[in-house]
Enzyme design. Structure first.
Site, PDB file in Angstrom:
ATOM      1  N   GLU A 274     -22.078  11.599  27.087  1.00 22.84           N
ATOM      2  CA  GLU A 274     -23.939  12.024  26.595  1.00 22.84           C
ATOM      3  C   GLU A 274     -24.156  13.378  27.108  1.00 22.84           C
ATOM      4  O   GLU A 274     -25.075  14.173  26.067  1.00 22.84           O
ATOM      5  CB  GLU A 274     -24.702  10.780  26.840  1.00 22.84           C
ATOM      6  CG  GLU A 274     -25.783  11.450  26.294  1.00 22.84           C
ATOM      7  CD  GLU A 274     -26.384  10.842  25.054  1.00 22.84           C
ATOM      8  OE1 GLU A 274     -26.786  11.704  24.217  1.00 22.84           O
ATOM      9  OE2 GLU A 274     -26.049   9.711  24.590  1.00 22.84           O
TER      10      GLU A 274
ATOM     11  N   VAL B 106     -23.946  17.671  25.179  1.00 17.95           N
ATOM     12  CA  VAL B 106     -24.935  17.458  23.912  1.00 17.95           C
ATOM     13  C   VAL B 106     -26.153  17.771  24.227  1.00 17.95           C
ATOM     14  O   VAL B 106     -26.543  16.536  24.317  1.00 17.95           O
ATOM     15  CB  VAL B 106     -24.178  17.352  22.810  1.00 17.95           C
ATOM     16  CG1 VAL B 106     -25.028  17.322  20.915  1.00 17.95           C
ATOM     17  CG2 VAL B 106     -22.510  17.390  22.652  1.00 17.95           C
TER      18      VAL B 106
ATOM     19  N   GLY C 238     -30.889  21.392  32.636  1.00 14.86           N
ATOM     20  CA  GLY C 238     -31.400  21.604  33.770  1.00 14.86           C
ATOM     21  C   GLY C 238     -30.613  20.304  34.875  1.00 14.86           C
ATOM     22  O   GLY C 238     -30.134  19.856  34.361  1.00 14.86           O
TER      23      GLY C 238
ATOM     24  N   VAL D 236     -26.414  19.650  38.177  1.00 16.44           N
ATOM     25  CA  VAL D 236     -25.838  18.779  37.632  1.00 16.44           C
ATOM     26  C   VAL D 236     -25.683  17.223  38.210  1.00 16.44           C
ATOM     27  O   VAL D 236     -26.239  15.516  38.567  1.00 16.44           O
ATOM     28  CB  VAL D 236     -25.755  18.966  35.723  1.00 16.44           C
ATOM     29  CG1 VAL D 236     -25.426  16.750  35.862  1.00 16.44           C
ATOM     30  CG2 VAL D 236     -25.976  19.277  35.473  1.00 16.44           C
TER      31      VAL D 236
ATOM     32  N   GLU E  63     -27.092  33.439  32.593  1.00 15.46           N
ATOM     33  CA  GLU E  63     -26.624  33.815  33.356  1.00 15.46           C
ATOM     34  C   GLU E  63     -26.044  34.868  33.194  1.00 15.46           C
ATOM     35  O   GLU E  63     -26.278  36.208  32.439  1.00 15.46           O
ATOM     36  CB  GLU E  63     -24.883  32.921  32.724  1.00 15.46           C
ATOM     37  CG  GLU E  63     -25.089  31.734  32.920  1.00 15.46           C
ATOM     38  CD  GLU E  63     -24.525  30.737  33.587  1.00 15.46           C
ATOM     39  OE1 GLU E  63     -23.784  31.035  34.648  1.00 15.46           O
ATOM     40  OE2 GLU E  63     -25.058  29.243  33.418  1.00 15.46           O
TER      41      GLU E  63
ATOM     42  N   LYS F  47     -21.250  22.486  21.391  1.00 14.69           N
ATOM     43  CA  LYS F  47     -21.729  20.812  21.361  1.00 14.69           C
ATOM     44  C   LYS F  47     -22.041  20.721  19.591  1.00 14.69           C
ATOM     45  O   LYS F  47     -21.926  19.634  19.251  1.00 14.69           O
ATOM     46  CB  LYS F  47     -23.198  22.067  21.352  1.00 14.69           C
ATOM     47  CG  LYS F  47     -23.042  21.858  22.855  1.00 14.69           C
ATOM     48  CD  LYS F  47     -24.712  22.223  23.346  1.00 14.69           C
ATOM     49  CE  LYS F  47     -24.606  22.592  24.482  1.00 14.69           C
ATOM     50  NZ  LYS F  47     -25.575  23.576  25.035  1.00 14.69           N
TER      51      LYS F  47
ATOM     52  N   ASP G 135     -21.364  27.926  22.852  1.00 14.58           N
ATOM     53  CA  ASP G 135     -21.798  26.832  24.254  1.00 14.58           C
ATOM     54  C   ASP G 135     -22.103  26.036  22.799  1.00 14.58           C
ATOM     55  O   ASP G 135     -22.055  24.462  22.967  1.00 14.58           O
ATOM     56  CB  ASP G 135     -22.718  27.052  25.444  1.00 14.58           C
ATOM     57  CG  ASP G 135     -23.651  25.689  25.214  1.00 14.58           C
ATOM     58  OD1 ASP G 135     -23.267  25.311  26.490  1.00 14.58           O
ATOM     59  OD2 ASP G 135     -24.639  25.758  24.717  1.00 14.58           O
TER      60      ASP G 135
ATOM     61  N   GLY H  53     -33.534  34.040  35.903  1.00 16.70           N
ATOM     62  CA  GLY H  53     -32.707  32.660  35.531  1.00 16.70           C
ATOM     63  C   GLY H  53     -32.093  31.935  35.140  1.00 16.70           C
ATOM     64  O   GLY H  53     -31.544  30.768  35.152  1.00 16.70           O
TER      65      GLY H  53
ATOM     66  N   GLY I 195     -28.329  18.259  26.684  1.00 13.69           N
ATOM     67  CA  GLY I 195     -28.840  17.799  27.701  1.00 13.69           C
ATOM     68  C   GLY I 195     -28.850  16.593  27.846  1.00 13.69           C
ATOM     69  O   GLY I 195     -28.316  15.780  27.595  1.00 13.69           O
TER      70      GLY I 195
END
Ligand code: HSE
Length: 437
Positions: free
Chosen positions: A129, A132, A302, A14, A190, A205, A201, A187, A134
């Site tokens: 931002e 949550v 991403g 990121v 994880e 969120k 996760d 990939g 992406g």
């Protein structure tokens, strides 16, 4: 106006995306902001990678603490993840009067209350931002776009890894373990997939969205969390036969008794747009009392999608840095002194419709025994399918869809059904949501 000086903690996926999008879209962002946003220093454990990404354009260090105390930096972008070092650095940055932008959902869900209280006392912005869904601007939508509404419920596909796995299980008729292995090889998942596949996760969120939707403090330990590891392909297929899709949903609902906060596999009608969100994409449905249901869709992870959200926060900081505290949008959408607790309902007290699958002896009276249990507990049946036993078998699968009842009542009914001599093994239970009103 002088540029906004940014210190970047972490230049992995990121961070790298943020660096390159800021560079590529410099002009376009300046035309909107009227101010340059300049990454002045980068900290990363991996100096080789950091130097490769920054190409000598920015000073690079492996000491993140030197950034959070650098008087030349206005805002710290925290992209290192985790809740230990990240928390320490964010707190130090705030203590030093710096604004913070973070993509760290665990940090906000677990330590948000402490971080916001400290940020308020220092008069700095904390923006999240990117934490949550992406690239989907769901925090902006909840905090600002829907500000006129009383939010009634939220239901989101907010974990791309699990949505990818569920989509593949359906499309290729594979088991959870088979798809997980393939996703890890490609990939997408994880090597330790626990946070994603166990729903943690998504629960982080969901907690963040709920705090903003209802004006409640973070209380992550009260989110009911159930992942997809025990989901059988068989149930995904039966759901399709009945006109449904199975998705891992994060659901937050305001009820007369309190708030339901839950993450679990959920049957949703195939005709809903959100049921057709496949692969690693994310989508969130928000129901406001004035606007009705609204849908937000996009990439939930991403490099550049997440960078898009990080940079949107940086632009907000660039615009609001010199505004008074009162003029800024509050951290959780509600004025800080208006954040108030509502009871979070234990899972036994939620209201839901259910999908139930059981294996039964194929002989007279079995169905009557089961439906009698439902009737005595006021559980209404919505649909049912029975599979013929395979050759040489004397047991059949029966699947029920029920109308809404309290979870505790349903669990008691299931215990009674499981104790019948004609039932083999456990009853599979999956919650079901119509997402229509
Ligand atoms: N691991 C998350 C997902 C992305 O699979 O959606 C970051 O939150």
């Amino acid at each position: 106006m002088k540029p906004l000086k940014v210190g970047l903690l972490g230049i992995g996926t990121v961070g790298g995306g943020t660096f390159s999008v800021l560079l590529r879209n410099k002009q376009e962002i300046f035309r909107r902001t009227g101010r340059e946003i300049e990454i002045v220093r980068v900290a990363d454990r991996d100096l080789v990678r950091a130097n490769e990404v920054t190409q000598g354009k920015v000073e690079v260090t492996d000491d993140p603490f030197s950034l959070v105390k650098d008087p030349n930096i206005d805002v710290i972008v925290e992209l290192i993840g985790g809740t230990s070092l990240a928390r320490e650095l964010v707190i130090k940055a705030i203590e030093n009067g710096k604004h913070v932008v973070t993509a760290n959902k665990a940090l906000i869900a677990l330590h948000g209350n402490e971080i916001f209280a400290m940020a308020e006392s220092k008069g700095v912005i904390v923006a999240f931002e990117a934490a949550v869904a992406g690239g989907i601007p769901i925090i902006k939508a909840l905090r600002e776009g829907l500000v006129a509404n009383r939010i009634e419920w939220i239901a989101g596909i907010i974990n791309g890894t699990t949505n990818f796995i569920l989509s593949e299980m359906l499309e290729k008729s594979l088991t959870f373990n088979e798809v997980l292995k393939e996703a890890q090889r490609l990939g997408y998942a994880e090597s330790d997939p626990t946070f994603d596949v166990e729903g943690i996760d998504a629960a982080h969120k969901l907690m963040i969205m709920s705090a903003i939707a209802f004006g409640i403090p973070m209380q992550f330990d009260k989110v009911y969390t159930e992942g997809i590891t025990k989901l059988a392909s068989k149930d995904i297929m039966y759901a399709v036969e009945l006109g449904y899709r199975v998705k891992l949903l994060g659901i937050a609902k305001r009820t007369n008794d309190g708030v339901e906060l839950r993450v679990h596999p959920t049957l949703i009608p195939q005709k809903r747009l959100v049921a057709n969100v496949n692969g690693a994409m994310n989508a969130v449905v928000v129901k406001g009392d004035a606007v009705g249901p609204t849908l937000y869709y996009g990439a939930g992870a991403g490099a550049e999608p997440t960078a898009s959200a990080v940079i949107a926060d940086l632009v907000d900081v660039a615009r609001m840095q010199f505004a008074s505290f009162e003029q800024r949008v509050p951290y959780l959408a509600f004025q800080n002194n208006q954040i108030s607790n509502l009871p979070i309902l234990p899972i036994e007290e939620i209201q839901s419709a259910y999908y139930l699958r059981m294996r039964v002896l194929d002989k007279p009276g079995v169905l009557a025994e089961i439906t009698k249990i439902f009737a005595l507990r006021q559980i209404s049946i919505d649909a049912m399918i029975q599979r013929e036993p395979q050759e040489n078998e004397d047991e059949a699968d029966i699947v029920f869809l029920t109308h809404i009842t309290q979870e505790g009542n349903m669990n008691a009914a299931i215990a009674e059904i499981e104790s019948l001599s004609a039932i083999d093994g456990r009853v599979t239970k999956i919650r079901m949501e119509e997402l229509s009103k």
